[in-house]
Design a protein around this motif. Structure first.
Motif, short mmCIF file in Angstrom:
data_model
loop_
_atom_site.label_atom_id
_atom_site.label_comp_id
_atom_site.label_asym_id
_atom_site.label_seq_id
_atom_site.Cartn_x
_atom_site.Cartn_y
_atom_site.Cartn_z
N LEU A 164 -6.96 -2.80 -16.96
CA LEU A 164 -6.30 -1.50 -16.73
C LEU A 164 -4.99 -1.41 -17.51
N THR A 165 -4.66 -0.20 -17.94
CA THR A 165 -3.38 0.02 -18.60
C THR A 165 -2.30 0.26 -17.54
N ALA A 166 -1.04 0.19 -17.98
CA ALA A 166 0.07 0.42 -17.05
C ALA A 166 -0.04 1.80 -16.40
N HIS A 167 -0.45 2.79 -17.19
CA HIS A 167 -0.57 4.16 -16.68
C HIS A 167 -1.67 4.25 -15.62
N GLN A 168 -2.80 3.59 -15.88
CA GLN A 168 -3.90 3.59 -14.91
C GLN A 168 -3.50 2.85 -13.63
N ILE A 169 -2.75 1.77 -13.79
CA ILE A 169 -2.30 1.02 -12.61
C ILE A 169 -1.38 1.89 -11.76
N ALA A 170 -0.50 2.66 -12.44
CA ALA A 170 0.39 3.57 -11.71
C ALA A 170 -0.42 4.60 -10.93
N SER A 171 -1.51 5.11 -11.55
CA SER A 171 -2.37 6.08 -10.85
C SER A 171 -3.02 5.46 -9.63
N VAL A 172 -3.54 4.25 -9.78
CA VAL A 172 -4.19 3.56 -8.66
C VAL A 172 -3.17 3.35 -7.53
N ASN A 173 -1.97 2.93 -7.90
CA ASN A 173 -0.91 2.74 -6.93
C ASN A 173 -0.65 4.02 -6.14
N GLN A 174 -0.56 5.12 -6.89
CA GLN A 174 -0.27 6.40 -6.26
C GLN A 174 -1.39 6.79 -5.29
N LEU A 175 -2.63 6.46 -5.66
CA LEU A 175 -3.77 6.85 -4.83
C LEU A 175 -3.84 6.08 -3.52
N LEU A 176 -3.40 4.83 -3.55
CA LEU A 176 -3.58 4.00 -2.34
C LEU A 176 -2.29 3.62 -1.64
N GLU A 177 -1.14 4.00 -2.21
CA GLU A 177 0.12 3.50 -1.65
C GLU A 177 0.42 4.06 -0.26
N HIS A 178 -0.26 5.16 0.10
CA HIS A 178 -0.02 5.68 1.45
C HIS A 178 -0.94 5.03 2.48
N ARG A 179 -1.86 4.19 1.98
CA ARG A 179 -2.77 3.49 2.87
C ARG A 179 -2.38 2.02 3.04
N LEU A 180 -1.77 1.46 2.02
CA LEU A 180 -1.39 0.05 2.13
C LEU A 180 -0.19 -0.24 1.25
N ASN A 181 0.47 -1.34 1.55
CA ASN A 181 1.63 -1.76 0.80
C ASN A 181 1.18 -2.82 -0.22
N PHE A 182 1.25 -2.43 -1.50
CA PHE A 182 0.73 -3.31 -2.55
C PHE A 182 1.46 -4.65 -2.61
N ARG A 183 2.74 -4.67 -2.24
CA ARG A 183 3.49 -5.92 -2.31
C ARG A 183 3.16 -6.85 -1.15
N ARG A 184 3.09 -6.27 0.05
CA ARG A 184 2.98 -7.10 1.25
C ARG A 184 1.56 -7.38 1.69
N ASP A 185 0.68 -6.38 1.53
CA ASP A 185 -0.60 -6.45 2.24
C ASP A 185 -1.70 -7.19 1.50
N LEU A 186 -1.55 -7.41 0.20
CA LEU A 186 -2.66 -8.00 -0.54
C LEU A 186 -2.60 -9.52 -0.50
N ARG A 187 -3.80 -10.13 -0.48
CA ARG A 187 -3.91 -11.59 -0.44
C ARG A 187 -4.72 -12.05 -1.64
N ALA A 188 -4.45 -13.27 -2.08
CA ALA A 188 -5.23 -13.83 -3.18
C ALA A 188 -6.71 -13.75 -2.82
N GLY A 189 -7.51 -13.31 -3.78
CA GLY A 189 -8.94 -13.23 -3.55
C GLY A 189 -9.42 -11.85 -3.12
N ASP A 190 -8.51 -10.95 -2.68
CA ASP A 190 -8.91 -9.57 -2.36
C ASP A 190 -9.53 -8.95 -3.61
N GLN A 191 -10.59 -8.17 -3.41
CA GLN A 191 -11.34 -7.64 -4.55
C GLN A 191 -10.99 -6.17 -4.81
N PHE A 192 -10.97 -5.79 -6.05
CA PHE A 192 -10.82 -4.37 -6.37
C PHE A 192 -11.74 -3.98 -7.51
#
Ligand SMILES: [Zn+2]
Length: 417
Positions: A164-192
């Protein structure tokens, strides 16, 4: 074993949502423009004209380019006056292609700006020595691919690894940031997995991409977002994943001193001269708020538009604020809906203090006070069945796609055996 049956595109099947049509923006005063679809052949095909090509170099300015090719500065000034409703010339960067055309008397007649492989805009001299704006678009279609990965380190690093490009990552962040906290909630091995579409002309990419779908598996929960034809994103149950937009960029509503009007007649020349936004009669110093979450795409100071801000709200939506007194944000800054971004003013060419406010949906200006804006509502019930079928299909694609190879899909559905 997964078999990919050639191609899948967002425009092809009935359960799929067609991409919103992109029509060329042509000014109604030029009837011939609507039949021209090949931007590149316009100037060269006339034997009595001469066309100079110019690739923008670091350090170039429009005035240096004009003087180098012998085009008058007074014409550049007129072109910038026309461009105030578009600000297309504000996008120049090294590598941008320009074409300057001169008639057989060596008089400068047209500037062409190549925006990407599908889009060119023209500023063409009119009979009364002004310059008219036209935009031409080639037909495009979208080709999709699936990118998958698992979390190792931050989401950003893992997503870059998945392609993914930086711009696409920003879009994904925007889409899911109200459902989960990307910094705190993800664990090694989580799939996307993410489905990215690339906009293509017949033979080449225009460089535009968009997120069609995203799924992120965190423990036993899967967070999803799917793009619908209205440009909004919903989860697999059809619930909106993006927060609503505000209608007004101000604390309260203000008198509209000039309405949105794509057919506005210029008071002096009588020509069609669109007004691509609304003018709100805000006194100088009125706080201006971003109407949605987004990223500051540009800030600038234009001789006619004054101090301005462009905000990219991810994917389909963009807002623009002109004639500002003071800009309170920086390019690249991430902002929230309702965040104060500027104080309104009277900069540039302006007949009095006001805010000129624009809303663009899929690259086209719409009436910001009337347009459908994301309201955090569910998918319209008449589309619910088709949407859910499409969402579960995309989910299956994202889950079943091989993790090593990124699969190009377009034209027909993926089949599994
Ligand atoms: Zn205006």
């Amino acid at each position: 074993m997964v078999l990919i049956a050639s191609f899948w595109s967002t425009q092809s099947s009935s359960a799929k949502i067609p991409a919103l049509p992109v029509e060329p923006l042509v000014t109604p005063t030029d009837p011939s423009a609507s039949v021209e679809t090949l931007p590149d052949t316009l100037a060269e095909s006339r034997s009595d004209t001469r066309t100079q090509h110019h690739e923008v170099q670091p350090g170039d300015t429009l005035s240096s380019i004009f003087s180098r090719h012998g085009a008058p500065t007074s014409d550049l000034y007129k072109i910038m006056e026309t461009d105030v409703e578009y600000l297309a010339l504000e996008t120049l960067q090294p590598g941008t292609q320009l074409r300057l055309t001169f008639d057989n008397q060596d008089r400068f007649t047209e500037l062409a700006l190549v925006l990407d492989s599908a889009r060119t805009v023209f500023y063409t001299r009119t009979d009364d020595d002004q310059f008219e704006y036209r935009r031409m678009e080639a037909d495009t279609h979208w080709v999709s691919e699936v990118l998958r990965g698992s979390i190792e380190g931050s989401f950003y690093v893992s997503a870059v690894k998945a392609g993914l490009t930086a711009h696409q990552i920003a879009s994904v962040n925007q889409l899911l940031e109200h459902r989960l906290n990307f910094r705190r909630d993800l664990r090694a091995g989580d799939q996307f997995a993410v489905i990215i579409s690339h906009e293509m002309t017949d033979d080449q990419s225009t460089g535009k991409t968009r997120v069609e779908a995203v799924s992120l598996k965190r423990g036993s929960r899967t967070h999803t977002a799917f793009r619908f034809e209205d440009g909004n994103y919903y989860d697999q149950n059809g619930k909106s994943v993006l927060p609503a937009f505000r209608r007004w960029p101000t604390q309260t509503s203000y008198r509209v001193s000039s309405h949105f009007n794509p057919r506005r007649k210029h008071p002096v020349t009588g020509r069609i001269s669109p007004h691509n936004g609304v003018d709100l009669a805000t006194p100088i110093g009125t706080p201006i708020f971003s109407t949605g979450d987004g990223i500051v795409q540009r800030v600038g100071n234009h001789p006619f538009a004054g101090k301005y801000i462009d905000i990219d709200h991810g994917n389909a939506y963009k807002t623009r604020y002109l004639h500002l007194h003071k800009i309170l944000v920086k390019k690249g800054q991430s902002i929230q809906r309702g965040e104060r971004i500027a104080l309104s003013g009277n900069t540039g060419r302006s007949t009095g203090p006001h805010l000129h406010f624009e809303l663009h949906v899929n690259g086209r200006p719409v009436n910001p006070l009337k347009a459908d804006i994301p309201t955090a509502a569910d998918i319209p019930s008449e589309h619910a069945k088709a949407f859910k079928e499409d969402a579960s299909y995309k989910l299956a694609v994202m889950e079943r796609a091989g993790s090593r190879s990124n699969l190009m899909l377009a034209g027909a559905r993926v089949s599994f055996d």
